[in-house]
Scaffold this motif. Structure first.
Motif, PDB file in Angstrom:
ATOM      1  N   GLY A 172       0.830  -1.195   0.000  1.00 23.66           N
ATOM      2  CA  GLY A 172       0.000   0.000   0.000  1.00 23.66           C
ATOM      3  C   GLY A 172       0.864   1.244   0.000  1.00 23.66           C
ATOM      4  N   THR A 173       0.223   2.392  -0.017  1.00 25.13           N
ATOM      5  CA  THR A 173       0.978   3.643  -0.004  1.00 25.13           C
ATOM      6  C   THR A 173       1.474   3.985   1.393  1.00 25.13           C
ATOM      7  OG1 THR A 173      -1.077   4.885   0.228  1.00 25.13           O
ATOM      8  CG2 THR A 173      -0.204   4.619  -2.008  1.00 25.13           C
ATOM      9  N   LYS A 174       0.768   3.519   2.430  1.00 27.87           N
ATOM     10  CA  LYS A 174       1.149   3.829   3.810  1.00 27.87           C
ATOM     11  C   LYS A 174       1.722   2.639   4.563  1.00 27.87           C
ATOM     12  CE  LYS A 174      -2.238   7.501   4.172  1.00 27.87           C
ATOM     13  NZ  LYS A 174      -3.430   7.998   4.819  1.00 27.87           N
ATOM     14  N   THR A 175       1.324   1.438   4.163  1.00 27.42           N
ATOM     15  CA  THR A 175       1.793   0.234   4.850  1.00 27.42           C
ATOM     16  C   THR A 175       2.055  -0.878   3.842  1.00 27.42           C
ATOM     17  OG1 THR A 175      -0.428  -0.663   5.177  1.00 27.42           O
ATOM     18  CG2 THR A 175       0.454   0.726   6.959  1.00 27.42           C
ATOM     19  N   ILE A 176       2.800  -1.870   4.304  1.00 27.62           N
ATOM     20  CA  ILE A 176       2.957  -3.123   3.568  1.00 27.62           C
ATOM     21  C   ILE A 176       2.326  -4.195   4.445  1.00 27.62           C
ATOM     22  CG2 ILE A 176       4.544  -4.822   2.588  1.00 27.62           C
ATOM     23  CD1 ILE A 176       6.604  -2.524   2.313  1.00 27.62           C
ATOM     24  N   GLY A 177       1.222  -4.751   3.976  1.00 26.46           N
ATOM     25  CA  GLY A 177       0.579  -5.836   4.701  1.00 26.46           C
ATOM     26  C   GLY A 177       1.397  -7.102   4.539  1.00 26.46           C
ATOM     27  N   LEU A 178       1.544  -7.852   5.628  1.00 28.38           N
ATOM     28  CA  LEU A 178       2.356  -9.069   5.628  1.00 28.38           C
ATOM     29  C   LEU A 178       1.537 -10.264   6.082  1.00 28.38           C
ATOM     30  CD1 LEU A 178       5.546  -7.759   7.480  1.00 28.38           C
ATOM     31  CD2 LEU A 178       5.297  -8.128   5.024  1.00 28.38           C
ATOM     32  N   SER A 179       1.836 -11.400   5.500  1.00 32.39           N
ATOM     33  CA  SER A 179       1.298 -12.667   5.985  1.00 32.39           C
ATOM     34  C   SER A 179       2.351 -13.739   5.745  1.00 32.39           C
ATOM     35  CB  SER A 179      -0.013 -13.018   5.286  1.00 32.39           C
ATOM     36  OG  SER A 179       0.208 -13.254   3.919  1.00 32.39           O
ATOM     37  N   MET A 180       2.222 -14.826   6.481  1.00 33.34           N
ATOM     38  CA  MET A 180       3.166 -15.937   6.367  1.00 33.34           C
ATOM     39  C   MET A 180       2.404 -17.236   6.187  1.00 33.34           C
ATOM     40  SD  MET A 180       6.415 -15.489   6.426  1.00 33.34           S
ATOM     41  CE  MET A 180       6.857 -17.195   6.696  1.00 33.34           C
ATOM     42  N   SER A 181       3.005 -18.128   5.425  1.00 35.73           N
ATOM     43  CA  SER A 181       2.455 -19.476   5.331  1.00 35.73           C
ATOM     44  C   SER A 181       3.023 -20.309   6.471  1.00 35.73           C
ATOM     45  CB  SER A 181       2.821 -20.119   3.992  1.00 35.73           C
ATOM     46  OG  SER A 181       4.179 -20.520   3.972  1.00 35.73           O
ATOM     47  N   ASP A 182       2.353 -21.402   6.759  1.00 38.56           N
ATOM     48  CA  ASP A 182       2.939 -22.389   7.655  1.00 38.56           C
ATOM     49  C   ASP A 182       3.975 -23.173   6.851  1.00 38.56           C
ATOM     50  OD1 ASP A 182       0.830 -23.527   6.084  1.00 38.56           O
ATOM     51  OD2 ASP A 182       0.899 -25.302   7.352  1.00 38.56           O
ATOM     52  N   LEU A 183       4.734 -24.031   7.505  1.00 35.89           N
ATOM     53  CA  LEU A 183       5.797 -24.765   6.814  1.00 35.89           C
ATOM     54  C   LEU A 183       5.250 -25.768   5.800  1.00 35.89           C
ATOM     55  CD1 LEU A 183       8.349 -25.296   9.719  1.00 35.89           C
ATOM     56  CD2 LEU A 183       8.376 -23.571   7.903  1.00 35.89           C
ATOM     57  N   GLY A 184       4.026 -26.205   5.990  1.00 33.12           N
ATOM     58  CA  GLY A 184       3.398 -27.101   5.025  1.00 33.12           C
ATOM     59  C   GLY A 184       2.735 -26.361   3.874  1.00 33.12           C
ATOM     60  N   ARG A 185       2.786 -25.040   3.926  1.00 34.94           N
ATOM     61  CA  ARG A 185       2.204 -24.164   2.902  1.00 34.94           C
ATOM     62  C   ARG A 185       0.723 -24.466   2.661  1.00 34.94           C
ATOM     63  NH1 ARG A 185       7.371 -25.091   0.774  1.00 34.94           N
ATOM     64  NH2 ARG A 185       6.645 -26.480  -0.854  1.00 34.94           N
ATOM     65  N   ARG A 186      -0.010 -24.566   3.770  1.00 33.55           N
ATOM     66  CA  ARG A 186      -1.452 -24.795   3.699  1.00 33.55           C
ATOM     67  C   ARG A 186      -2.253 -23.556   4.108  1.00 33.55           C
ATOM     68  NH1 ARG A 186      -0.031 -29.081   1.730  1.00 33.55           N
ATOM     69  NH2 ARG A 186      -0.296 -31.178   2.484  1.00 33.55           N
ATOM     70  N   PHE A 187      -1.724 -22.803   5.082  1.00 33.04           N
ATOM     71  CA  PHE A 187      -2.485 -21.704   5.679  1.00 33.04           C
ATOM     72  C   PHE A 187      -1.684 -20.413   5.682  1.00 33.04           C
ATOM     73  CE2 PHE A 187      -3.625 -25.676   7.842  1.00 33.04           C
ATOM     74  CZ  PHE A 187      -4.956 -25.765   7.465  1.00 33.04           C
ATOM     75  N   ALA A 188      -2.375 -19.317   5.423  1.00 27.76           N
ATOM     76  CA  ALA A 188      -1.778 -17.981   5.495  1.00 27.76           C
ATOM     77  C   ALA A 188      -2.225 -17.323   6.794  1.00 27.76           C
ATOM     78  CB  ALA A 188      -2.221 -17.138   4.306  1.00 27.76           C
ATOM     79  N   THR A 189      -1.277 -16.726   7.487  1.00 27.04           N
ATOM     80  CA  THR A 189      -1.560 -16.058   8.757  1.00 27.04           C
ATOM     81  C   THR A 189      -1.094 -14.611   8.677  1.00 27.04           C
ATOM     82  OG1 THR A 189      -1.175 -18.146   9.909  1.00 27.04           O
ATOM     83  CG2 THR A 189      -1.147 -16.143  11.244  1.00 27.04           C
TER      84      THR A 189
END
Length: 164
Positions: A25-42
């Motif tokens: 974004g212009t004001k922030t960078i939204g972040l998320s991570m996968s689990d090690l099995g690459r099933r879920f984004a958090t």
């Protein structure tokens, strides 16, 4: 650093490697991570934008801490499929990151990811103030989850299994 397709990233990732999702974004960078099995984004806390060198270092620090193997970055296409100014800014950000990291980036169509994130936060009865704080990371999670779902589909069609 290389820009890959999701199929190319699938071929380069080893089992147990996590990937990060970004909503630039212009004001922030939204972040998320996968689990090690690459099933879920958090969702993870946002990076408050300053100038590129500071933003890049914060992103690289996050990547090192989380042992990120690659990034999926939302590409904010217009609803008609055309590229607007935010697409150009996203591509420029990734081009500038080429000098800073060897980690690969995958562009992911993020149309309506913020709308979906907003709806989810509303359904969770998150207050307006907290929604404003969390929307970019929630959108990054929607972006990453779409890519993770595609990786899972690719793994099933190849007979492989991404697992930790």
């Amino acid at each position: 650093m290389t820009v890959l397709t999701i199929e190319e990233m699938a071929a380069t990732l080893a089992p147990g490697q996590a990937i990060a999702g970004l909503d630039l974004g212009t004001k922030t960078i939204g972040l998320s991570m996968s689990d090690l099995g690459r099933r879920f984004a958090t969702p993870r806390p946002v990076i408050r934008r300053a100038k590129f060198t500071i933003d890049a270092q914060a992103l690289l620090d996050f990547a090192a801490k989380e042992r990120v193997a690659g990034f999926v970055i939302g590409l904010p296409m217009n609803m008609d499929g055309s590229a607007g100014p935010r697409v150009q800014a996203t591509r420029a950000f990734v081009r500038n990151m080429e000098e800073k990291t060897a980690l690969p980036f995958v562009y992911w169509d993020e149309r309506l990811s913020t709308v979906a994130a907003e709806r989810t936060l509303l359904e969770m009865d998150v207050s307006r103030a907290k929604r404003a704080e969390r929307i970019d990371s929630a959108a990054a999670s929607f972006i990453l989850q779409g890519a993770l779902d595609r990786l899972s589909l690719l793994a099933r069609s190849d007979g492989d299994e991404f697992s930790a």
